[in-house]
Design a protein around this motif. Structure first.
Motif, PDB file in Angstrom:
ATOM      1  N   ASP A   2       0.831  -1.193   0.000  1.00 37.23           N
ATOM      2  CA  ASP A   2       0.000   0.000   0.000  1.00 37.23           C
ATOM      3  C   ASP A   2       0.868   1.247   0.000  1.00 37.23           C
ATOM      4  OD1 ASP A   2      -2.133   1.652   0.054  1.00 37.23           O
ATOM      5  OD2 ASP A   2      -2.698   1.247   2.114  1.00 37.23           O
ATOM      6  N   LEU A   3       1.282   1.675  -1.183  1.00 34.30           N
ATOM      7  CA  LEU A   3       2.049   2.897  -1.303  1.00 34.30           C
ATOM      8  C   LEU A   3       1.074   4.047  -1.438  1.00 34.30           C
ATOM      9  CD1 LEU A   3       4.679   1.406  -3.665  1.00 34.30           C
ATOM     10  CD2 LEU A   3       4.946   1.881  -1.243  1.00 34.30           C
ATOM     11  N   LEU A   4       1.590   5.238  -1.445  1.00 35.86           N
ATOM     12  CA  LEU A   4       0.761   6.433  -1.363  1.00 35.86           C
ATOM     13  C   LEU A   4      -0.261   6.533  -2.490  1.00 35.86           C
ATOM     14  CD1 LEU A   4       0.201   8.998   0.168  1.00 35.86           C
ATOM     15  CD2 LEU A   4       1.971  10.107  -1.146  1.00 35.86           C
ATOM     16  N   ARG A   5      -1.523   6.296  -2.133  1.00 36.29           N
ATOM     17  CA  ARG A   5      -2.660   6.481  -3.033  1.00 36.29           C
ATOM     18  C   ARG A   5      -3.740   7.191  -2.229  1.00 36.29           C
ATOM     19  NH1 ARG A   5      -3.456   0.617  -4.160  1.00 36.29           N
ATOM     20  NH2 ARG A   5      -1.386   0.328  -3.396  1.00 36.29           N
ATOM     21  N   ILE A   6      -4.003   8.449  -2.542  1.00 36.42           N
ATOM     22  CA  ILE A   6      -4.955   9.253  -1.782  1.00 36.42           C
ATOM     23  C   ILE A   6      -6.182   9.512  -2.644  1.00 36.42           C
ATOM     24  CG2 ILE A   6      -5.307  11.453  -0.582  1.00 36.42           C
ATOM     25  CD1 ILE A   6      -3.252   9.608   0.733  1.00 36.42           C
ATOM     26  N   ASP A   7      -7.335   9.355  -2.055  1.00 31.02           N
ATOM     27  CA  ASP A   7      -8.603   9.647  -2.730  1.00 31.02           C
ATOM     28  C   ASP A   7      -8.619  11.131  -3.098  1.00 31.02           C
ATOM     29  OD1 ASP A   7     -11.216  10.221  -3.439  1.00 31.02           O
ATOM     30  OD2 ASP A   7     -12.106   9.155  -1.743  1.00 31.02           O
ATOM     31  N   PRO A   8      -8.743  11.468  -4.392  1.00 25.72           N
ATOM     32  CA  PRO A   8      -8.694  12.880  -4.806  1.00 25.72           C
ATOM     33  C   PRO A   8      -9.863  13.717  -4.276  1.00 25.72           C
ATOM     34  CG  PRO A   8      -9.200  11.470  -6.677  1.00 25.72           C
ATOM     35  CD  PRO A   8      -8.893  10.566  -5.523  1.00 25.72           C
ATOM     36  N   SER A   9     -10.941  13.081  -3.816  1.00 30.89           N
ATOM     37  CA  SER A   9     -12.058  13.849  -3.264  1.00 30.89           C
ATOM     38  C   SER A   9     -11.856  14.162  -1.776  1.00 30.89           C
ATOM     39  CB  SER A   9     -13.376  13.084  -3.450  1.00 30.89           C
ATOM     40  OG  SER A   9     -13.377  11.910  -2.659  1.00 30.89           O
ATOM     41  N   PRO A  54       2.339  17.822  19.475  1.00 29.08           N
ATOM     42  CA  PRO A  54       0.947  18.276  19.568  1.00 29.08           C
ATOM     43  C   PRO A  54       0.541  18.980  18.280  1.00 29.08           C
ATOM     44  CG  PRO A  54       2.378  19.722  20.839  1.00 29.08           C
ATOM     45  CD  PRO A  54       3.253  18.630  20.276  1.00 29.08           C
ATOM     46  N   ILE A  55      -0.701  18.800  17.886  1.00 25.55           N
ATOM     47  CA  ILE A  55      -1.240  19.489  16.699  1.00 25.55           C
ATOM     48  C   ILE A  55      -2.626  20.023  17.060  1.00 25.55           C
ATOM     49  CG2 ILE A  55      -2.083  19.221  14.329  1.00 25.55           C
ATOM     50  CD1 ILE A  55       0.082  17.177  13.841  1.00 25.55           C
ATOM     51  N   ASN A  56      -2.806  21.317  16.899  1.00 28.71           N
ATOM     52  CA  ASN A  56      -4.118  21.931  17.038  1.00 28.71           C
ATOM     53  C   ASN A  56      -4.715  22.016  15.640  1.00 28.71           C
ATOM     54  OD1 ASN A  56      -3.496  22.249  19.728  1.00 28.71           O
ATOM     55  ND2 ASN A  56      -2.867  24.366  19.490  1.00 28.71           N
ATOM     56  N   THR A  57      -5.877  21.445  15.458  1.00 27.16           N
ATOM     57  CA  THR A  57      -6.455  21.355  14.122  1.00 27.16           C
ATOM     58  C   THR A  57      -7.975  21.441  14.212  1.00 27.16           C
ATOM     59  OG1 THR A  57      -6.435  20.050  12.082  1.00 27.16           O
ATOM     60  CG2 THR A  57      -6.404  18.812  14.157  1.00 27.16           C
ATOM     61  N   TYR A  58      -8.655  20.884  13.218  1.00 29.90           N
ATOM     62  CA  TYR A  58     -10.112  20.931  13.161  1.00 29.90           C
ATOM     63  C   TYR A  58     -10.648  19.539  12.859  1.00 29.90           C
ATOM     64  CZ  TYR A  58      -9.199  25.846  13.263  1.00 29.90           C
ATOM     65  OH  TYR A  58      -8.757  27.075  13.662  1.00 29.90           O
ATOM     66  N   ALA A  59     -11.847  19.257  13.310  1.00 33.62           N
ATOM     67  CA  ALA A  59     -12.416  17.910  13.266  1.00 33.62           C
ATOM     68  C   ALA A  59     -12.459  17.302  11.867  1.00 33.62           C
ATOM     69  CB  ALA A  59     -13.816  17.914  13.888  1.00 33.62           C
ATOM     70  N   LEU A  60     -12.735  18.090  10.854  1.00 37.58           N
ATOM     71  CA  LEU A  60     -12.836  17.550   9.497  1.00 37.58           C
ATOM     72  C   LEU A  60     -11.628  17.917   8.632  1.00 37.58           C
ATOM     73  CD1 LEU A  60     -16.651  18.015   8.806  1.00 37.58           C
ATOM     74  CD2 LEU A  60     -15.429  15.968   9.549  1.00 37.58           C
ATOM     75  N   HIS A  61     -10.471  18.021   9.278  1.00 34.23           N
ATOM     76  CA  HIS A  61      -9.211  18.217   8.562  1.00 34.23           C
ATOM     77  C   HIS A  61      -8.458  16.891   8.592  1.00 34.23           C
ATOM     78  CE1 HIS A  61      -8.776  22.852   8.580  1.00 34.23           C
ATOM     79  NE2 HIS A  61     -10.036  22.483   8.482  1.00 34.23           N
ATOM     80  N   PRO A  62      -8.363  16.194   7.461  1.00 32.45           N
ATOM     81  CA  PRO A  62      -7.694  14.886   7.440  1.00 32.45           C
ATOM     82  C   PRO A  62      -6.167  15.015   7.413  1.00 32.45           C
ATOM     83  CG  PRO A  62      -8.622  15.392   5.298  1.00 32.45           C
ATOM     84  CD  PRO A  62      -9.020  16.508   6.205  1.00 32.45           C
ATOM     85  N   PHE A  63      -5.526  14.006   7.969  1.00 30.49           N
ATOM     86  CA  PHE A  63      -4.072  13.887   7.979  1.00 30.49           C
ATOM     87  C   PHE A  63      -3.707  12.507   7.461  1.00 30.49           C
ATOM     88  CE2 PHE A  63      -2.746  17.557  10.421  1.00 30.49           C
ATOM     89  CZ  PHE A  63      -3.919  17.937  11.019  1.00 30.49           C
ATOM     90  N   ILE A  64      -2.512  12.417   6.876  1.00 28.66           N
ATOM     91  CA  ILE A  64      -1.951  11.111   6.542  1.00 28.66           C
ATOM     92  C   ILE A  64      -0.518  11.080   7.045  1.00 28.66           C
ATOM     93  CG2 ILE A  64      -3.428  10.655   4.549  1.00 28.66           C
ATOM     94  CD1 ILE A  64      -0.970  11.364   2.811  1.00 28.66           C
ATOM     95  N   PHE A  65      -0.006   9.856   7.193  1.00 27.79           N
ATOM     96  CA  PHE A  65       1.321   9.653   7.749  1.00 27.79           C
ATOM     97  C   PHE A  65       2.091   8.732   6.814  1.00 27.79           C
ATOM     98  CE2 PHE A  65      -1.994  10.005  10.949  1.00 27.79           C
ATOM     99  CZ  PHE A  65      -1.639  11.221  11.517  1.00 27.79           C
ATOM    100  N   LYS A  84     -10.256   6.613   8.867  1.00 30.31           N
ATOM    101  CA  LYS A  84     -10.812   6.058   7.637  1.00 30.31           C
ATOM    102  C   LYS A  84      -9.787   5.116   7.017  1.00 30.31           C
ATOM    103  CE  LYS A  84     -12.533   7.427   3.128  1.00 30.31           C
ATOM    104  NZ  LYS A  84     -12.692   8.546   2.192  1.00 30.31           N
ATOM    105  N   ASN A  85     -10.171   3.873   6.807  1.00 36.86           N
ATOM    106  CA  ASN A  85      -9.288   2.865   6.207  1.00 36.86           C
ATOM    107  C   ASN A  85      -7.977   2.716   6.973  1.00 36.86           C
ATOM    108  OD1 ASN A  85     -11.155   2.504   4.163  1.00 36.86           O
ATOM    109  ND2 ASN A  85     -10.189   4.022   2.857  1.00 36.86           N
ATOM    110  N   ARG A  86      -7.975   2.998   8.267  1.00 42.56           N
ATOM    111  CA  ARG A  86      -6.820   2.903   9.157  1.00 42.56           C
ATOM    112  C   ARG A  86      -5.709   3.867   8.781  1.00 42.56           C
ATOM    113  NH1 ARG A  86      -6.980  -2.171   7.420  1.00 42.56           N
ATOM    114  NH2 ARG A  86      -4.791  -2.041   6.848  1.00 42.56           N
ATOM    115  N   GLN A  87      -5.911   4.772   7.818  1.00 41.40           N
ATOM    116  CA  GLN A  87      -4.788   5.585   7.383  1.00 41.40           C
ATOM    117  C   GLN A  87      -5.060   7.084   7.335  1.00 41.40           C
ATOM    118  OE1 GLN A  87      -4.358   3.395   3.811  1.00 41.40           O
ATOM    119  NE2 GLN A  87      -2.788   2.089   4.640  1.00 41.40           N
ATOM    120  N   VAL A  88      -6.299   7.506   7.238  1.00 38.70           N
ATOM    121  CA  VAL A  88      -6.588   8.935   7.162  1.00 38.70           C
ATOM    122  C   VAL A  88      -7.304   9.332   8.441  1.00 38.70           C
ATOM    123  CG1 VAL A  88      -7.765  10.760   5.895  1.00 38.70           C
ATOM    124  CG2 VAL A  88      -6.747   8.847   4.655  1.00 38.70           C
ATOM    125  N   LEU A  89      -6.743  10.310   9.108  1.00 34.72           N
ATOM    126  CA  LEU A  89      -7.237  10.703  10.427  1.00 34.72           C
ATOM    127  C   LEU A  89      -8.230  11.853  10.329  1.00 34.72           C
ATOM    128  CD1 LEU A  89      -6.971  10.801  13.563  1.00 34.72           C
ATOM    129  CD2 LEU A  89      -5.121  12.428  13.183  1.00 34.72           C
TER     130      LEU A  89
END
Length: 157
Positions: A2-9, A54-65, A84-89
């Motif tokens: 599973d290499l970097l593939r991000i849903d464009p939406s 620490p990261i201050n952010t917003y509830a519907l701001h996704p992150f990936i690692f 979402k899918n164990r990878q997008v926070l």
């Protein structure tokens, strides 16, 4: 693999504030990316092994690692946040700082074999000389090209 593939939406949306503590539980450096309002990846930081921030952010701001040495998308785990899918926070507004743990995904025997071979190869030309099944040679060439592109991008930074 599973290499970097991000849903464009996938993109950030207006939402309430949340407070995270992102902790790298892997043996490698991890790049933390925020996905902005236009589905672009914005690098926030690189976490050292077993370190956090620490990261201050917003509830519907996704992150990936992303695993820095390999470019592999890593898993995130939290009891308090939806993954979402164990990878997008995505966060939830809880009013307190919640821990999110970055972990390496489970790998198949084939993935482990490919990564092990990849570490030993100097270039893709030697793949044909290996005494391994043709399907592994094909997959190894593909993975080698992906990792080679990832290494070149890292060198450009």
């Amino acid at each position: 693999m599973d290499l970097l593939r991000i849903d464009p939406s996938l993109r950030s949306l207006p939402s309430p504030a949340v407070y995270l503590y992102i902790e790298n539980e892997t043996k490698h450096q991890v790049d933390v990316y925020w996905i902005d309002f236009h589905s672009r990846l914005i690098k926030l930081t690189t976490l050292e092994p077993f370190k956090g921030t620490p990261i201050n952010t917003y509830a519907l701001h996704p992150f990936i690692f992303i695993d820095r040495p390999t470019g592999q998308l890593l898993n995130a785990f939290s009891e308090a946040y939806r993954i979402k899918n164990r990878q997008v926070l995505f966060g939830r507004s809880l009013g307190k700082r919640e821990k999110v743990f970055i972990q390496s995904p489970m790998k198949s025997l084939q993935d482990i074999t490919l990564l092990s071979l990849l570490k030993q190869l100097q270039n893709v030309d030697v793949v044909d000389e290996l005494e391994i099944p043709q399907i592994l040679k094909r997959d190894l060439r593909k993975v080698f090209r992906i990792y080679d592109e990832h290494r070149k991008r890292l060198e450009e930074r």
